[in-house]
Design an enzyme around this catalytic site. Structure first.
Site, short mmCIF file in Angstrom:
data_model
loop_
_atom_site.label_atom_id
_atom_site.label_comp_id
_atom_site.label_asym_id
_atom_site.label_seq_id
_atom_site.Cartn_x
_atom_site.Cartn_y
_atom_site.Cartn_z
N GLU A 76 42.96 47.51 76.36
CA GLU A 76 43.70 48.48 75.57
C GLU A 76 44.49 49.50 76.41
O GLU A 76 45.59 49.89 76.05
CB GLU A 76 42.75 49.25 74.63
CG GLU A 76 42.11 48.40 73.55
CD GLU A 76 43.08 48.08 72.42
OE1 GLU A 76 44.24 48.52 72.46
OE2 GLU A 76 42.67 47.37 71.48
N SER A 342 -8.50 56.01 34.38
CA SER A 342 -9.72 56.55 35.00
C SER A 342 -9.62 56.67 36.52
O SER A 342 -10.62 57.00 37.16
CB SER A 342 -10.90 55.65 34.66
OG SER A 342 -11.13 55.63 33.27
#
Length: 776
Positions: A76, A342
């Site tokens: 690049e 319970s």
């Protein structure tokens, strides 16, 4: 001419001033980021989309593979470190070729210029756009070092589709972090940003474009890295990548839960406490369970596994199938508030042991009783009569639990739940004694935290789902270590479900302390167990609240719990006793009467050992088994013992309420005979226990209708000693009637406050008060 030069100089001066005075812009933090959730071993669970529907993860430059950085600069901007953000000569060549000769379109963007384009979304296909890009590149170079600009580029560059940044690209395509990229992988990704559409690695048709570009880059690469020539063969092969559609979507309920309140992270990586292997195993076990029980209407279940040592969540399945809309699969069963049935009872017993109301072998009454307007019933609608605290909890009897809750002092059971952080609690009066029977709604996470507190000696600690989260060093104490151990020691004796046949609740040689719960209307079935260093909680039901008689904790959720324990807790030989250091506990074992749980008297024939908390646990000598003299001639109870004439016989003096329960159950008892007529009242009165009034209740105000006598009646009842036949009732010292010891007397009330006195047929007395208010 001079004027033109002056204008140009002024413009140059303005540009220089603007360059010097321009503000420092934000870089990649300007954009939203994804989060990469990984398991405890670093395996990817899910990569989320950023708010703009892009995959974008921040990665510091020092955590990017050097070969990727070198390849990007080579491809690049090879002069990146030598120009001021703009390559003037390259720009001139590009301008001449593109706009003057128009032979072809040529780019000359430096990495700084590309960062400017990406950061400000600049359209650079016009001269004005290009000039703006150049100025922004100069602005970036003015404020940031080159390394920071390069870092920004690698975090913003497009890598095909909606993937931006090298970390997201590396994770999506190669399932690895950017610091682990190989040379072929690095060179392949380095060429993508220049043409992310044509060179998209996930597009089969784009491979030819990508292949040509990376081979060209590799030819340049080996000029400076000749040792990598040996990799040539790799660049002739197709690139093996994972497309975004192949990203994992593991533990969706947990990830969605964390996404609702995203944990802080500097790079978007969220290291969860989840173990992917455990997670996949849990999901498979749940699927198999639901498939086996589908004919019974069991179509959904949820479960979680919690490490009690670190309080880390290691697996969570919020439903049987996240993608099944018929079962509302995306609802998270671990965070949904449901009735636990319970499953909260063990904490009532533990708190009662801490308050000195019971020890494990204390005798409790499983018999009918009314608490104001509340009359609890057992699941089987039967009564067992006298039962030990140990057995009452194992058998999950509602009446003993409600009675215990009523007897608790401050902080009561409601206070314990408050202290434990149970969310969305209504005022205590809303629940009453139904609180311990499933009247309150809890989440599976809250329930698992409570059971983990039992394993941790009564200390409640927050559940951790993200590694690195600071846990409270000692947590909040909600129970003593002694009561916590005694509760687990009881629960380990809970027999396993019928599908896992063995004498004790053990899996892989490990003891299991476990409890079930079934909510009212059969809407929720629960099972939760502690084994080794693991708490596993299981829920079976429907998210729409529809009931099903198959939703019973022991039969619907219990087998799933034991299947998960077998799959997730393979270690052998663990015992509940291993959770405690007995040298630091205030516990002793003593012999108690096997029938009553009290210290054995002279006439107790059978004893057994029970744990006892010295200084706290209630303890007294058993009085149920008594020896009384019998008149040989009449067979009646003699007034006094006379050796040779009135032999002693042992009888069980059960209270009248328990005697009634025995009779209801068809149990025949050998009750003591009545006194002979010659025995005076004083002698009879001193030979037993006085009656205890159970109705009316002094703490209540009885609001009655005044127009009908039948609506103005209040039952008078009392618990009397086992030798009592009749009770005599007085209101403000006026005699109002008598009744059998196990039957109520109906009193027609009037407005006011009255003293109520009861006297049994042996002259023993008890009393209470009653307040009556007439209403129309």
């Amino acid at each position: 001419m001079k004027r033109g030069i002056a204008v140009a100089a002024a413009l140059l001066a303005l540009a220089a001033a603007a360059w010097l005075l321009c503000s420092r812009p934000a870089l990649e933090e300007y954009y939203p980021h994804s989060r990469a959730y990984v398991d405890t071993h670093g395996r990817l669970l899910r990569l989320t989309l950023a708010a703009d529907q892009r995959y974008r993860l921040f990665c510091p430059l020092e955590q990017i593979a050097p070969n990727l950085i070198d390849a990007t600069l080579l491809y690049e901007d090879k002069d990146f470190y030598h120009h001021p953000g703009v390559d003037i000569l390259a720009l001139a060549r590009a301008f001449w070729t593109t706009y003057i000769t128009r032979s072809r379109r040529v780019g000359a963007s430096t990495i700084a210029m590309q960062v400017a384009r990406l950061r400000w979304r600049i359209r650079t296909n016009t001269i004005a756009g290009k000039l703006r890009q150049i100025l922004r590149a100069l602005q970036l170079t003015r404020h940031y070092p080159k390394a920071r600009i390069l870092e920004a580029y690698l975090n913003l560059a497009p890598y095909g589709g909606n993937i931006e940044g090298i970390q997201a690209a590396s994770l999506v395509y190669f399932n690895k972090s950017a610091d682990r990229l190989t040379v072929p992988e690095a060179l392949s990704l380095a060429v993508v940003p220049q043409n992310p559409v044509q060179r998209n690695p996930a597009r089969p048709k784009g491979f030819d474009h990508l292949q040509a570009a990376r081979k060209h880059l590799f030819a340049r690469w080996i000029e400076t890295h000749p040792r990598d020539r040996q990799l040539t063969a790799f660049f002739d092969r197709p690139l093996a990548v994972r497309p975004p559609a192949g990203l994992p979507f593991a533990a969706p309920h947990l990830i969605d839960y964390l996404e609702a309140t995203p944990p802080g992270s500097t790079n978007g990586r969220v290291p969860t406490t989840l173990d992917l292997n455990r997670q996949l195993t849990m999901q498979a076990v749940i699927r198999n369970h639901v498939a086996r029980r589908a004919a019974e209407g069991i179509t959904n279940a949820a479960a979680l596994a919690l490490d009690t040592r670190s309080m880390t969540l290691t697996a969570l399945a919020g439903s049987a199938d996240f993608f099944n809309p018929r079962i509302q699969g995306q609802v998270n069963g671990a965070t949904a508030r449901r009735s636990p049935g319970s499953a909260l009872k063990p904490f009532v017993y533990a708190l009662a042991m801490d308050q000195g109301l019971i020890h494990p072998m204390s005798l409790m009454k499983d018999s009918p009783r009314r608490y104001g307007g509340f009359t609890p019933e057992n699941f089987d609608q039967r009564f067992l009569g006298p039962v030990s605290a140990h057995d009452a909890l194992i058998l999950s009897r509602n009446l003993p639990a409600a009675n215990l809750q009523a007897r608790l002092g401050e902080p009561g059971f409601y206070g314990l739940l408050q202290r434990a952080g149970i969310g969305e609690l209504r005022p205590a009066a809303h629940y009453g004694l139904a609180l311990c029977l499933g009247g309150v709604e809890v989440t599976m996470l809250e329930l698992a935290g409570l059971y983990a507190a039992l394993a941790n000696g009564g200390r409640l600690q927050p559940i951790r789902m993200v590694k690195g989260e600071m846990a409270a060093p000692s947590g909040i104490r909600i129970l003593s270590p002694e009561a916590s151990f005694l509760t687990l020691d009881i629960l380990k004796d809970n027999p396993p479900p019928s599908s896992h046949r063995q004498p004790l609740a053990t899996i892989q040689g490990n003891e299991v302390a476990w409890k079930t719960g079934t909510s009212h209307g059969f809407r929720d079935a629960w099972a939760i167990g502690v084994s080794r260093d693991m708490v596993i909680a299981v829920w079976v039901g429907n998210f729409n609240g529809k009931g099903n008689r198959a939703f019973v904790g022991r039969s619907a959720a219990g087998p799933l719990l034991f299947d998960l324990l077998a799959a997730l807790v393979p270690e052998r030989g663990w015992r509940v006793a291993d959770t405690m250091n007995f040298s630091q506990l205030n516990l002793k074992q003593i012999e108690v009467c096997a029938t009553t749980g009290e210290l054995p008297g002279h006439h107790c024939l059978h004893t057994k050992k029970s744990w006892f908390i010295p200084g706290i646990s209630p303890i007294r000598v058993c009085t149920v088994h008594r020896a009384v003299p019998i008149d040989r001639a009449t067979g009646l109870r003699a007034c006094r013992y006379e050796p040779g004439h009135t032999p002693l016989a042992v009888f069980d003096f059960w209270p009248s309420d328990l005697l009634a329960v025995f009779r209801m159950a068809g149990v025949s008892l050998k009750t003591p005979p009545p006194f002979g007529k010659a025995c005076d009242l004083d002698r009879r009165a001193g030979a037993g226990q006085p009656p205890v009034v159970t109705s009316p209740q002094a703490e209540l105000v009885y609001a009655l209708q005044s127009d009908r006598a039948t609506h103005r009646q209040i039952p008078f009842t009392a618990v009397a000693d086992g030798d009592v036949r009749r009770l005599y009732w007085f209101v403000d010292n006026s005699y109002v009637g008598n009744s059998a010891s196990q039957q109520p007397l109906m009193w027609t009330a009037r407005s006011g406050k009255f003293d109520v006195r009861v006297v049994d047929d042996h002259g023993r007395a008890g009393h209470t008060t009653v307040s009556v208010q007439m209403v129309r």
